[in-house]
Design an enzyme around this catalytic site. Structure first.
Site, PDB file in Angstrom:
ATOM      1  N   SER A 220       0.844  -1.196   0.000  1.00 30.50           N
ATOM      2  CA  SER A 220       0.000   0.000   0.000  1.00 30.50           C
ATOM      3  C   SER A 220       0.885   1.254   0.000  1.00 30.50           C
ATOM      4  CB  SER A 220      -0.965  -0.052   1.188  1.00 30.50           C
ATOM      5  OG  SER A 220      -2.034   0.857   0.999  1.00 30.50           O
ATOM      6  N   ASP A 336      -8.923  -5.720  -5.686  1.00 32.17           N
ATOM      7  CA  ASP A 336      -8.518  -4.636  -4.788  1.00 32.17           C
ATOM      8  C   ASP A 336      -9.282  -3.385  -5.209  1.00 32.17           C
ATOM      9  OD1 ASP A 336      -7.335  -2.715  -3.234  1.00 32.17           O
ATOM     10  OD2 ASP A 336      -5.271  -3.296  -3.704  1.00 32.17           O
ATOM     11  N   HIS A 367      -7.113  -6.085  -1.219  1.00 30.41           N
ATOM     12  CA  HIS A 367      -5.953  -5.220  -1.010  1.00 30.41           C
ATOM     13  C   HIS A 367      -4.804  -5.963  -0.328  1.00 30.41           C
ATOM     14  CE1 HIS A 367      -3.820  -1.515  -0.761  1.00 30.41           C
ATOM     15  NE2 HIS A 367      -3.845  -1.451   0.554  1.00 30.41           N
TER      16      HIS A 367
END
Length: 615
Positions: A220, A336, A367
């Site tokens: 991320s 995601d 994710h």
């Protein structure tokens, strides 16, 4: 006589042992990395955390982003095997940087933007959260990646990004200092920048244990920063493995001119993320809030039009890739809906075009989700240790098929699948039930109209048999499974009853859930959103004349999915998306000209494969 001989023999043996010691501890070689099957193996001498050296320091950068007249220093921690001290062993580095290490403000929706207003209307300023109280104790910033890589012969380094933790500076959420900060740490690891024992002291620390070969990874935001560092072209950064990275903050918070939130974070924007991570020096936070958040971000993010502008261009790493040369292994999930799969795909394509060694790993989940450890190991072994394991000749794309385990991806020559080609589908009427998706241009079709209502989720609209709040067009039932790979592209000709309207498009698999109790998102093939006001330009929207038709073309999120036999492919067009877009007052009418609307879907085997699947 025999006993005397035995005594003499024992004395001789004792002398020989003293002259030629056979103690295995004295004979063994110093501990060092070793490799099997092209991968670094766990070294027993590096395995026990009790014998690791942990220390922290501050690396001086080339910028001052907190306005105090001093060059910012980044807080760094190091975890390394004791042999780097006792035996002079030099090792490569796995480096992970983050704005999250010292804590965050939390995801209280009270501090997000209110999405219940008309499109183009100035939103009410949201409330900012309380000050973040920094967590963590020196010298450990994070324990992430340590147990994986230190036993395999790497040093693991962490750093807090600008304006977070004990690092100086201001968070900028994609600004230049977030690229230059990890660059400075890499420069220090390679002997080109200065490190200090204290935040403002002058006692220097050198990375004498580093070979000058660095790899970065993270997930991320932590996966964004390896790419940010790589775009500086810094020497010594040999390889990066970004996992679900945010490669463009415009693509994270906007979509084709539309104000569109990341999934699960409705009403978040770049200034909200600033508040979420701003855990730095309490005495310097006011400067960052004023200059970065309230001046630069408040105007630049433009929640009124959603247009692309210079603010967003400066936070798009695709625009900064010219100096990049680090070998790139991307990882992302096709489902995601937070950091959407386009983020990795766009960088992967650009890196390939530059001739950079590149691979991509996609799975079917949401994710996060790094590649299998074996893939990562081979990547770092090749580019940080220089072991010729042939990884650069491996298949370019690794995709986890729908029913497979994440550590068992299927290799492909590339992504999208080189055998995929676009099949164009046209629409026939059927509202408020289902119309049809056909591959032959039909005769003149009547326009069809839907009524906007954000109260219904996209999933609920797709599952409904009849509703006035969406338009649905479906293919014939598949007699054989059909493999889709790549990005679908839609052209819509539509008119709104108001000067602005949300436009949402889903590609789904029907019937819903295929008669099985599985996750509801399993039926979502891909999604896309756009602002019809940006039909001419992404940088300049134009108010719509109610009742006038406009044509816009845009791509949906990339995907690679095998649609099972017995399913139908459905194209759903609707307006406000409950989970992603603004929530204007229900009632806006969106009318679609079916004769001017079509979609290209990438099918492995092209039209022949599709025709075979429906016969």
């Amino acid at each position: 006589m025999k006993s005397s001989k035995k005594l003499i023999l024992s004395v001789v043996c004792l002398v020989l042992v003293q002259l030629c010691p056979i103690d295995s501890r004295a004979q063994k070689e110093p501990a060092k990395p070793f490799f099997e099957n092209g991968e670094a193996q766990i070294v027993k001498a590096f395995e026990d955390p009790a014998y690791w050296i942990r220390e922290d320091l501050w690396v001086e950068t080339e910028f001052d982003s907190d306005g105090d007249g001093l060059l910012d220093r980044m807080h760094v921690d190091v975890t390394r095997p004791r042999q780097t001290e006792s035996e002079g062993l030099k090792l490569p580095v796995v480096y992970n940087s983050s704005p999250y290490f010292a804590g965050t403000a939390g995801n209280n929706r009270e501090f997000f933007w209110d999405v219940r207003h008309e499109i183009g209307e100035k939103p009410t300023q949201h409330v900012h959260p309380p000050e973040i109280q920094r967590r963590g104790k020196r010298p450990i910033i994070s324990k992430g990646h340590v147990s994986t890589w230190v036993p395999r012969g790497y040093v693991v380094v962490h750093s807090s990004s600008p304006g977070t933790g004990l690092s100086d500076g201001s968070p900028t959420v994609g600004g230049d200092n977030e690229s230059l900060a990890p660059k400075a740490v890499i420069d220090w690891l390679c002997g080109r920048a200065k490190g200090y024992k204290t935040r403002r002291g002058d006692e220097e620390v050198e990375a004498y244990w580093s070979t000058g070969k660095v790899g970065m990874t993270g997930t991320s935001y932590n996966g964004t920063l390896p790419l940010a560092a790589a775009t500086t072209g810094v020497e010594g950064l040999e390889a990066i493995i970004p996992v679900a990275p945010n490669t463009s903050y415009y693509h994270y918070y906007r979509s084709n001119g539309l104000v569109r939130s990341p999934g699960g974070y409705l009403g978040e924007d770049v200034d909200v993320l600033f508040d979420f991570i701003h855990s730095g020096d309490l005495d310097k936070r006011a400067f960052a809030r004023k200059t970065v958040r309230d001046d630069e971000m408040k105007n630049g993010q433009d929640r009124i039009t959603g247009d692309y502008n210079d603010f967003w261009a400066g936070r798009d790493y695709l625009n900064d890739m010219e100096p990049m040369k680090a070998a790139l292994l991307m990882s992302h999930g096709f489902n995601d809906w937070n950091v959407m799969p386009e983020h990795s795909y766009r960088i992967y394509e650009a890196a390939k075009a530059k001739g950079i060694p590149t691979q991509i790993y996609y799975h079917q989940n949401g994710h996060g989700g790094p590649p299998p450890i074996s893939m990562m190991n081979r990547w770092f072994t090749r580019y940080l240790f220089g072991v010729e394991n042939g990884v650069e000749n491996d298949p370019k794309a690794w995709i986890v098929r729908e029913d497979d385990e994440r550590d068992k991806p299927t290799p492909y020559k590339d992504y999208p699948n080189p055998d995929a080609s676009p099949v164009t589908f046209f629409l026939t009427s059927g509202a408020p039930a289902h119309g049809a998706l056909v591959t032959v241009q039909p005769s003149e079709q009547a326009n069809e109209t839907l009524v906007d209502n954000y109260s219904f989720s996209g999933e609920a609209l797709a599952e409904a048999e009849i509703t006035e709040h969406r338009l649905m067009y479906v293919s014939p039932e598949l007699k054989e499974e059909l493999h889709l790979s790549g990005k679908s592209k839609i052209t819509i000709k539509a008119a709104s009853s108001k000067p602005a309207v949300n436009l949402s498009v889903y590609l789904v698999s029907l019937p819903w859930n295929n008669g099985r109790r599985v996750k509801i998102t399993d039926n979502i093939i891909t999604r896309g959103w756009a602002d019809l006001q940006n039909y001419k330009s992404l940088r300049e929207s134009q108010p719509l004349k109610p009742g006038t038709f406009y044509e816009i073309t845009f791509e949906l999120q990339p995907d690679d999915q095998v649609i099972k036999a017995g399913q139908q492919i459905g194209l759903m067009i609707f307006s406000s998306d409950k989970d992603f877009t603004l929530h204007p007052k229900p009632g806006t009418e969106l009318t679609v000209d079916l004769n001017g609307t079509s979609i290209e879907i990438p099918v492995v085997g092209g039209a022949d494969a599709y025709n075979k699947a429906i016969q």
